[in-house]
Structure formats: C-alpha cells, structure tokens
Design a protein around this motif. Sequence first.
Motif, PDB file in Angstrom:
ATOM      1  N   THR A  29       0.830  -1.206   0.000  1.00 58.25           N
ATOM      2  CA  THR A  29       0.000   0.000   0.000  1.00 58.25           C
ATOM      3  C   THR A  29       0.860   1.250   0.000  1.00 58.25           C
ATOM      4  O   THR A  29       0.575   2.212  -0.729  1.00 58.25           O
ATOM      5  CB  THR A  29      -0.938   0.003   1.216  1.00 58.25           C
ATOM      6  OG1 THR A  29      -1.736  -1.179   1.180  1.00 58.25           O
ATOM      7  CG2 THR A  29      -1.825   1.221   1.229  1.00 58.25           C
ATOM      8  N   SER A  30       1.920   1.271   0.786  1.00 55.84           N
ATOM      9  CA  SER A  30       2.786   2.448   0.808  1.00 55.84           C
ATOM     10  C   SER A  30       3.479   2.649  -0.532  1.00 55.84           C
ATOM     11  O   SER A  30       3.624   3.776  -1.003  1.00 55.84           O
ATOM     12  CB  SER A  30       3.810   2.338   1.937  1.00 55.84           C
ATOM     13  OG  SER A  30       4.709   1.275   1.690  1.00 55.84           O
ATOM     14  N   ILE A  31       3.871   1.560  -1.193  1.00 56.67           N
ATOM     15  CA  ILE A  31       4.495   1.670  -2.518  1.00 56.67           C
ATOM     16  C   ILE A  31       3.484   2.176  -3.539  1.00 56.67           C
ATOM     17  O   ILE A  31       3.814   3.016  -4.387  1.00 56.67           O
ATOM     18  CB  ILE A  31       5.105   0.319  -2.935  1.00 56.67           C
ATOM     19  CG1 ILE A  31       6.321   0.011  -2.057  1.00 56.67           C
ATOM     20  CG2 ILE A  31       5.498   0.310  -4.402  1.00 56.67           C
ATOM     21  CD1 ILE A  31       6.854  -1.391  -2.201  1.00 56.67           C
ATOM     22  N   LEU A  32       2.244   1.699  -3.470  1.00 51.77           N
ATOM     23  CA  LEU A  32       1.212   2.177  -4.398  1.00 51.77           C
ATOM     24  C   LEU A  32       0.935   3.663  -4.207  1.00 51.77           C
ATOM     25  O   LEU A  32       0.753   4.391  -5.194  1.00 51.77           O
ATOM     26  CB  LEU A  32      -0.067   1.370  -4.221  1.00 51.77           C
ATOM     27  CG  LEU A  32      -0.053  -0.041  -4.787  1.00 51.77           C
ATOM     28  CD1 LEU A  32      -1.338  -0.771  -4.424  1.00 51.77           C
ATOM     29  CD2 LEU A  32       0.138  -0.018  -6.286  1.00 51.77           C
ATOM     30  N   LEU A  33       0.909   4.134  -2.969  1.00 50.75           N
ATOM     31  CA  LEU A  33       0.722   5.565  -2.723  1.00 50.75           C
ATOM     32  C   LEU A  33       1.883   6.372  -3.291  1.00 50.75           C
ATOM     33  O   LEU A  33       1.686   7.438  -3.880  1.00 50.75           O
ATOM     34  CB  LEU A  33       0.556   5.833  -1.231  1.00 50.75           C
ATOM     35  CG  LEU A  33      -0.795   5.486  -0.627  1.00 50.75           C
ATOM     36  CD1 LEU A  33      -0.748   5.614   0.885  1.00 50.75           C
ATOM     37  CD2 LEU A  33      -1.885   6.358  -1.207  1.00 50.75           C
ATOM     38  N   LEU A  34       3.092   5.873  -3.134  1.00 54.08           N
ATOM     39  CA  LEU A  34       4.260   6.556  -3.688  1.00 54.08           C
ATOM     40  C   LEU A  34       4.192   6.604  -5.210  1.00 54.08           C
ATOM     41  O   LEU A  34       4.449   7.638  -5.829  1.00 54.08           O
ATOM     42  CB  LEU A  34       5.546   5.858  -3.234  1.00 54.08           C
ATOM     43  CG  LEU A  34       6.851   6.441  -3.774  1.00 54.08           C
ATOM     44  CD1 LEU A  34       7.040   7.859  -3.264  1.00 54.08           C
ATOM     45  CD2 LEU A  34       8.014   5.553  -3.385  1.00 54.08           C
ATOM     46  N   ILE A  35       3.832   5.501  -5.839  1.00 51.61           N
ATOM     47  CA  ILE A  35       3.700   5.458  -7.298  1.00 51.61           C
ATOM     48  C   ILE A  35       2.624   6.432  -7.764  1.00 51.61           C
ATOM     49  O   ILE A  35       2.791   7.126  -8.778  1.00 51.61           O
ATOM     50  CB  ILE A  35       3.395   4.022  -7.765  1.00 51.61           C
ATOM     51  CG1 ILE A  35       4.627   3.134  -7.560  1.00 51.61           C
ATOM     52  CG2 ILE A  35       2.960   3.992  -9.222  1.00 51.61           C
ATOM     53  CD1 ILE A  35       4.348   1.651  -7.764  1.00 51.61           C
ATOM     54  N   ALA A  36       1.507   6.504  -7.039  1.00 51.45           N
ATOM     55  CA  ALA A  36       0.437   7.428  -7.414  1.00 51.45           C
ATOM     56  C   ALA A  36       0.910   8.876  -7.345  1.00 51.45           C
ATOM     57  O   ALA A  36       0.618   9.672  -8.245  1.00 51.45           O
ATOM     58  CB  ALA A  36      -0.771   7.216  -6.513  1.00 51.45           C
ATOM     59  N   MET A  37       1.652   9.236  -6.300  1.00 54.70           N
ATOM     60  CA  MET A  37       2.147  10.605  -6.194  1.00 54.70           C
ATOM     61  C   MET A  37       3.150  10.925  -7.290  1.00 54.70           C
ATOM     62  O   MET A  37       3.111  12.006  -7.882  1.00 54.70           O
ATOM     63  CB  MET A  37       2.767  10.842  -4.810  1.00 54.70           C
ATOM     64  CG  MET A  37       1.748  11.000  -3.723  1.00 54.70           C
ATOM     65  SD  MET A  37       2.425  11.547  -2.165  1.00 54.70           S
ATOM     66  CE  MET A  37       3.485  10.194  -1.728  1.00 54.70           C
ATOM     67  N   VAL A  38       4.042   9.996  -7.588  1.00 60.47           N
ATOM     68  CA  VAL A  38       5.005  10.212  -8.672  1.00 60.47           C
ATOM     69  C   VAL A  38       4.272  10.338 -10.007  1.00 60.47           C
ATOM     70  O   VAL A  38       4.609  11.187 -10.837  1.00 60.47           O
ATOM     71  CB  VAL A  38       6.053   9.067  -8.706  1.00 60.47           C
ATOM     72  CG1 VAL A  38       6.897   9.144  -9.961  1.00 60.47           C
ATOM     73  CG2 VAL A  38       6.935   9.138  -7.474  1.00 60.47           C
ATOM     74  N   GLY A  39       3.237   9.524 -10.210  1.00 60.82           N
ATOM     75  CA  GLY A  39       2.448   9.604 -11.438  1.00 60.82           C
ATOM     76  C   GLY A  39       1.774  10.951 -11.595  1.00 60.82           C
ATOM     77  O   GLY A  39       1.739  11.517 -12.694  1.00 60.82           O
ATOM     78  N   VAL A  40       1.243  11.499 -10.510  1.00 64.52           N
ATOM     79  CA  VAL A  40       0.612  12.818 -10.569  1.00 64.52           C
ATOM     80  C   VAL A  40       1.633  13.875 -10.941  1.00 64.52           C
ATOM     81  O   VAL A  40       1.379  14.743 -11.778  1.00 64.52           O
ATOM     82  CB  VAL A  40      -0.065  13.156  -9.221  1.00 64.52           C
ATOM     83  CG1 VAL A  40      -0.413  14.625  -9.131  1.00 64.52           C
ATOM     84  CG2 VAL A  40      -1.284  12.304  -9.020  1.00 64.52           C
ATOM     85  N   VAL A  41       2.808  13.806 -10.348  1.00 66.76           N
ATOM     86  CA  VAL A  41       3.847  14.783 -10.659  1.00 66.76           C
ATOM     87  C   VAL A  41       4.258  14.672 -12.122  1.00 66.76           C
ATOM     88  O   VAL A  41       4.386  15.675 -12.827  1.00 66.76           O
ATOM     89  CB  VAL A  41       5.062  14.599  -9.718  1.00 66.76           C
ATOM     90  CG1 VAL A  41       6.226  15.446 -10.165  1.00 66.76           C
ATOM     91  CG2 VAL A  41       4.673  14.933  -8.286  1.00 66.76           C
ATOM     92  N   VAL A  42       4.458  13.465 -12.615  1.00 73.43           N
ATOM     93  CA  VAL A  42       4.871  13.268 -14.011  1.00 73.43           C
ATOM     94  C   VAL A  42       3.784  13.755 -14.968  1.00 73.43           C
ATOM     95  O   VAL A  42       4.072  14.447 -15.952  1.00 73.43           O
ATOM     96  CB  VAL A  42       5.209  11.782 -14.267  1.00 73.43           C
ATOM     97  CG1 VAL A  42       5.370  11.508 -15.742  1.00 73.43           C
ATOM     98  CG2 VAL A  42       6.489  11.418 -13.531  1.00 73.43           C
ATOM     99  N   LEU A  43       2.534  13.401 -14.709  1.00 73.27           N
ATOM    100  CA  LEU A  43       1.447  13.828 -15.592  1.00 73.27           C
ATOM    101  C   LEU A  43       1.285  15.340 -15.589  1.00 73.27           C
ATOM    102  O   LEU A  43       1.078  15.951 -16.637  1.00 73.27           O
ATOM    103  CB  LEU A  43       0.136  13.152 -15.185  1.00 73.27           C
ATOM    104  CG  LEU A  43       0.037  11.666 -15.493  1.00 73.27           C
ATOM    105  CD1 LEU A  43      -1.245  11.098 -14.907  1.00 73.27           C
ATOM    106  CD2 LEU A  43       0.107  11.407 -16.978  1.00 73.27           C
ATOM    107  N   ALA A  44       1.357  15.964 -14.434  1.00 76.33           N
ATOM    108  CA  ALA A  44       1.221  17.415 -14.359  1.00 76.33           C
ATOM    109  C   ALA A  44       2.408  18.099 -15.019  1.00 76.33           C
ATOM    110  O   ALA A  44       2.249  19.123 -15.684  1.00 76.33           O
ATOM    111  CB  ALA A  44       1.095  17.865 -12.916  1.00 76.33           C
ATOM    112  N   ARG A  45       3.582  17.545 -14.877  1.00 78.67           N
ATOM    113  CA  ARG A  45       4.768  18.127 -15.493  1.00 78.67           C
ATOM    114  C   ARG A  45       4.703  18.015 -17.004  1.00 78.67           C
ATOM    115  O   ARG A  45       5.048  18.952 -17.713  1.00 78.67           O
ATOM    116  CB  ARG A  45       6.004  17.423 -14.956  1.00 78.67           C
ATOM    117  CG  ARG A  45       7.268  18.104 -15.297  1.00 78.67           C
ATOM    118  CD  ARG A  45       8.401  17.488 -14.556  1.00 78.67           C
ATOM    119  NE  ARG A  45       9.607  18.245 -14.800  1.00 78.67           N
ATOM    120  CZ  ARG A  45      10.786  17.893 -14.408  1.00 78.67           C
ATOM    121  NH1 ARG A  45      10.922  16.777 -13.739  1.00 78.67           N
ATOM    122  NH2 ARG A  45      11.820  18.618 -14.670  1.00 78.67           N
TER     123      ARG A  45
END
Length: 170
Positions: A147-163
């Motif tokens: 679960t902690s890894i999935l949350l980290l992946i989700a946050m990185v995905g948001v940053v990449v998509l927004a960037r």
Amino acid sequence: MGELVVFYLLAGIAIATALAMVITRNAVHSALFLVLNLTVVAVFYLLLGAPFVAMVQIAVYAGAVMVLFLFVIMMLGAERVEGATGLRWQAPLAGGLGAALVGGALFAFLRTSASRTPAGNLPFPLGDPATIGERLLTTYGLPFEITSILLLIAMVGVVVLARDSRSEGK
C-alpha cells in the motif's frame, strides 16, 4: 435502534461525499470531499468500538495524507480538470463495475444473518494498539508495504502527468 439510525445516516453521508468526490471537476474540492469521507469512516470505527483506529484514521489519512495531496495539487496547479478526454468504453465499463459492486454488496448484506457476532464481542480487542501493531508488522506486513508503494507510485504519477501537461503548453 439509535445506532442503526446513526449508521444509516452516516452511510448516506459517506456515499454522498464519495460521489461528490468523483463527480466534482475541481481537484481541491475533490480532496476536501475525500477528507469528509475519511472522517465519516473514522466515526464508523468509533461505532465499532475502535477509538484508536478512528483517531489514526483521522490523524494519518484525513490529516497527513490529504494535506500532502492538497499540497501537491496546489503546487502543480492542477486544481481544475480541463476538458479531460476519455475513451468511449470507459463510462460503460465504470457503470458496469459500479453496478457489480453494488450488487455484490447487496447480496452480501441480504445473505448475512442477524445471528452473527456483534462487533463488541470479537475474540480480540479491535481497538487495542498492541494488537493492531503486532498484526500490522507480522500478519499484514506485506500488504502494508504494498500500500505504501502504491501511494508513492500514485504521487510520482501525478507529478509526471502534471509536469508533462505543463511542458506541452509551453
């Protein structure tokens, strides 16, 4: 009887805030609806006799995680969803999966007998911090880490998509 009325009232609020979270176009409003939903879930834990889990729910999820999400949303400037284009099959698939979820929940609810053990008579203390910690670090250690890894992946995905969306606009 009073607990049942409170349960149904809170269930309605939880469903309404979850729907509002998904439907709203403003990401900040969506995150605030999620905070309200997580708070209602904490009240459910209080009704089950687990005050420690309820306070952890509010402190960790409704507090720290949502503050982090709001910070990321506002920092990246992704407050509004502008003309998000989806595939044609997404809406029918989402509707079908939602109907299956509601049908499964109704089936489980109607099939459950009233003679089940009430929440107050569980064989282990539900809200005991020592029991929760022991189970979290032994029995549920792997799901906790996943679960902690999935949350980290989700946050990185948001940053990449927004960037990526910001660099396309330049």
